[in-house]
Design a protein around this motif. Structure first.
Motif, mmCIF file in Angstrom:
data_model
loop_
_atom_site.group_PDB
_atom_site.id
_atom_site.type_symbol
_atom_site.label_atom_id
_atom_site.label_comp_id
_atom_site.label_asym_id
_atom_site.label_seq_id
_atom_site.Cartn_x
_atom_site.Cartn_y
_atom_site.Cartn_z
ATOM 1 N N ILE A 90 -5.155 14.996 4.379
ATOM 2 C CA ILE A 90 -6.553 15.394 5.075
ATOM 3 C C ILE A 90 -6.959 16.575 4.776
ATOM 4 N N ILE A 91 -6.024 17.684 5.620
ATOM 5 C CA ILE A 91 -6.169 18.987 5.447
ATOM 6 C C ILE A 91 -5.894 19.814 4.139
ATOM 7 N N LEU A 92 -5.384 18.915 3.089
ATOM 8 C CA LEU A 92 -5.030 19.818 1.723
ATOM 9 C C LEU A 92 -6.320 19.583 0.852
ATOM 10 N N VAL A 93 -6.921 18.465 1.162
ATOM 11 C CA VAL A 93 -8.266 18.375 0.377
ATOM 12 C C VAL A 93 -9.411 17.681 1.138
ATOM 13 N N ILE A 94 -10.300 18.873 1.197
ATOM 14 C CA ILE A 94 -11.444 18.614 1.813
ATOM 15 C C ILE A 94 -12.492 18.026 1.017
ATOM 16 N N ASP A 95 -12.522 16.961 0.901
ATOM 17 C CA ASP A 95 -13.500 15.821 0.253
ATOM 18 C C ASP A 95 -13.762 14.435 0.757
ATOM 19 N N ASP A 96 -15.126 13.956 0.484
ATOM 20 C CA ASP A 96 -15.520 12.977 1.372
ATOM 21 C C ASP A 96 -14.636 11.544 0.638
ATOM 22 N N LEU A 97 -14.790 11.530 -0.761
ATOM 23 C CA LEU A 97 -14.274 10.583 -1.002
ATOM 24 C C LEU A 97 -12.402 10.530 -1.230
ATOM 25 N N ALA A 98 -11.944 11.833 -1.109
ATOM 26 C CA ALA A 98 -10.377 11.801 -0.926
ATOM 27 C C ALA A 98 -9.944 11.522 0.434
ATOM 28 N N TRP A 99 -10.935 11.645 1.503
ATOM 29 C CA TRP A 99 -10.704 11.340 2.714
ATOM 30 C C TRP A 99 -10.835 9.905 3.018
ATOM 31 N N ALA A 100 -11.772 9.270 2.306
ATOM 32 C CA ALA A 100 -12.172 7.691 2.415
ATOM 33 C C ALA A 100 -10.918 7.171 1.738
ATOM 34 N N ALA A 101 -10.141 7.577 0.752
ATOM 35 C CA ALA A 101 -9.074 7.234 0.031
ATOM 36 C C ALA A 101 -7.768 7.185 1.008
ATOM 37 N N LEU A 102 -7.882 8.401 1.524
ATOM 38 C CA LEU A 102 -6.623 8.452 2.421
ATOM 39 C C LEU A 102 -6.416 7.671 3.708
ATOM 40 N N ARG A 103 -7.917 7.550 4.370
ATOM 41 C CA ARG A 103 -7.807 6.572 5.456
ATOM 42 C C ARG A 103 -7.802 5.002 5.133
ATOM 43 N N PHE A 104 -7.831 4.792 3.773
ATOM 44 C CA PHE A 104 -7.516 3.485 3.020
ATOM 45 C C PHE A 104 -6.375 3.350 2.980
ATOM 46 N N VAL A 105 -5.450 4.384 2.606
ATOM 47 C CA VAL A 105 -4.090 4.415 2.619
ATOM 48 C C VAL A 105 -3.568 4.249 3.908
ATOM 49 N N GLY A 106 -3.991 5.019 4.674
ATOM 50 C CA GLY A 106 -3.394 4.987 6.295
ATOM 51 C C GLY A 106 -3.625 3.458 6.690
ATOM 52 N N GLY A 107 -4.701 2.862 6.647
ATOM 53 C CA GLY A 107 -4.936 1.384 7.146
ATOM 54 C C GLY A 107 -3.842 0.504 6.507
ATOM 55 N N PHE A 108 -3.804 0.614 5.184
ATOM 56 C CA PHE A 108 -2.939 -0.179 4.557
ATOM 57 C C PHE A 108 -1.459 -0.051 4.921
ATOM 58 N N CYS A 109 -0.916 1.191 5.345
ATOM 59 C CA CYS A 109 0.366 1.392 5.958
ATOM 60 C C CYS A 109 0.334 0.675 7.316
ATOM 61 N N MET A 110 -0.504 0.905 7.990
ATOM 62 C CA MET A 110 -0.481 0.392 9.561
ATOM 63 C C MET A 110 -0.468 -1.028 9.424
#
Length: 440
Positions: A90-110
């Protein structure tokens, strides 16, 4: 004594799960604040929040296959590691689409980690201990996520330190599970859930579970945006969020006991209307953008205490009417409804907040919960109450992002069927394999 022994056997597992929720509680609020610091629109913030829950539901379908392929412990370790990486990304790439993708990955892992957690818990529980063990599981949810809010004032949300702290805690969640001696359980294949069947069984429960998904996820994901718009400091924001989350522990037992004694619909309708009133109160004192912080805290405690019981009451009411062989489908249907509400709620609510201001969050929650309460009154007129002799005792269930953890179950029914066939639990025709029966 039996409950104590059961809890002792899953202590390491619950420790890992508690650390996981501690980091998740911190990270959920932190990401909401950071979207505002980076000047993302409120609508974009809602999409980022919703992406997590979409990932959670997708993980419910696919993550279980990973567990089947490599085992519970290894899959838990892999998912926790990826979750830790997503927090730093999240702090390496400040971009809305990247953040949404990373949160999607986080939800998948959870979802993958919850598969392992709940499988272990269910394997260790008996019918006599399940309610108490799951209540302890619920307490772990609320306490850990609530305590995560108090880490927020220790750093600056505009910096990178808090993201590193969240990543470290995610990584530490590996340790107890990796050191446990518990054997990996074998999942059981539930039947397919059906929303139309659940609607015929209990329309009030289906609507209530959807409403709980909308309202609870709106608060967890968008309340930090609201707090920022009110000019709350970081310590005030963390206190505001913690008050709403930890308050979820207060009324679980009293409302459950009350619903075991009188018509559950009366309790559920009252809770929905009471939550709507508390939500309206928050909007009323903060709508001008300069509300009382103390007043908001008092009202959010009432709001959190009541709203946390909605899902548990819905589940208990639906199970009062469900035949014993339909419990799995009923639970799955309620979780699907919750998951759909949790995915759609932040997107729609954030769009309204963008147009009418951040306080609109609490007006949306007032509306959906008020409608739920009125629908409950309508159902009480249309349908006679369930006799008390036919009711089953309520089992507390987390009703926020902390079952948010449990949302994997909402969409995993077909995946569990495939997994059961892979592990030999059912035959190719879908019937459960008898003990000692070999594959053909």
């Amino acid at each position: 004594m039996l409950v104590r022994q059961t809890l002792a056997s899953v202590a390491a597992l619950l420790s890992s799960y508690g650390l996981l929720l501690l980091a998740n509680g911190l990270f959920g609020t932190l990401i909401g604040l950071r979207t505002q610091i980076e000047d993302f629109s409120t609508a974009v913030a809602g999409v980022v929040v919703a992406a997590y829950f979409l990932g959670l539901l997708a993980g419910g379908i696919q993550a279980v296959r990973v567990v089947a392929a490599v085992g519970h412990i290894r899959s838990f370790a892999a998912f926790a590691s990826i979750m830790s990486v997503s927090a730093l990304g999240i702090i390496l790439v400040i971009d809305d689409l990247a953040w949404a993708a990373l949160r999607f990955v986080g939800g998948f892992c959870m979802a993958g980690m919850i598969v392992a957690t709940e499988s272990w818990l269910n394997e260790r529980c008996t019918n006599e201990t399940r309610g108490q063990v799951m209540a302890f599981y619920m307490i772990t949810n609320y306490l850990a996520a609530g305590c995560g809010q108090f880490i927020l004032p220790l750093g600056d949300p505009a910096g990178f330190e808090l993201f590193c702290v969240a990543s470290i805690i995610y990584s530490l969640a590996l340790v107890p599970v990796l050191l446990t001696r518990a054997s990996a359980p074998r999942p059981s294949p539930p039947d397919r859930a059906s929303l139309p069947e659940l609607w015929r069984l209990s329309p009030f429960s289906l609507l209530g579970a959807t409403t709980a998904g909308i309202a609870n996820t709106n608060f967890q994901g968008l309340a930090p945006v609201f707090a920022h718009s009110q000019g709350f400091t970081v310590p005030q924001t963390s206190t505001f969020m913690a008050a709403g989350i930890v308050a979820g522990l207060l009324l679980q037992w009293p409302m459950g006991r009350l619903s075991d004694r009188i018509d559950r619909r009366t309790v559920l309708a009252g809770v929905a209307l009471g939550t709507a009133a508390a939500s309206f109160g928050v909007w009323l004192i903060t709508g001008a953008g300069a509300g009382s912080f103390t007043g908001a805290i008092v009202l959010v405690v009432v709001y959190g205490g009541l709203s946390s019981t909605v899902y548990s009451l819905c589940a208990a009411h639906a199970n009062d009417f469900a035949p014993p062989d339909k419990f799995a489908q009923t639970a799955g249907g309620l979780l699907i409804a919750y998951g759909l509400g949790a995915s759609a709620g932040p997107v729609l609510t954030s769009a309204l907040m963008e147009m009418f201001g951040a306080s609109t969050l609490f007006m949306v929650n007032t509306g959906v919960l008020g409608l739920l309460g009125m629908f409950g009154i309508y159902r009480m007129i249309r349908r006679a109450p369930k006799p008390k002799t036919g009711q089953r005792p309520i089992v507390p269930s987390p009703g926020g992002q902390f079952t948010s953890g449990q949302l994997y179950a909402a969409m995993r029914n077909e995946a569990d069927r495939d997994l059961a066939r892979m592990t030999g639990l059912v035959r190719s025709d879908g019937r459960r394999r008898r003990p000692g029966e070999t594959r053909r």
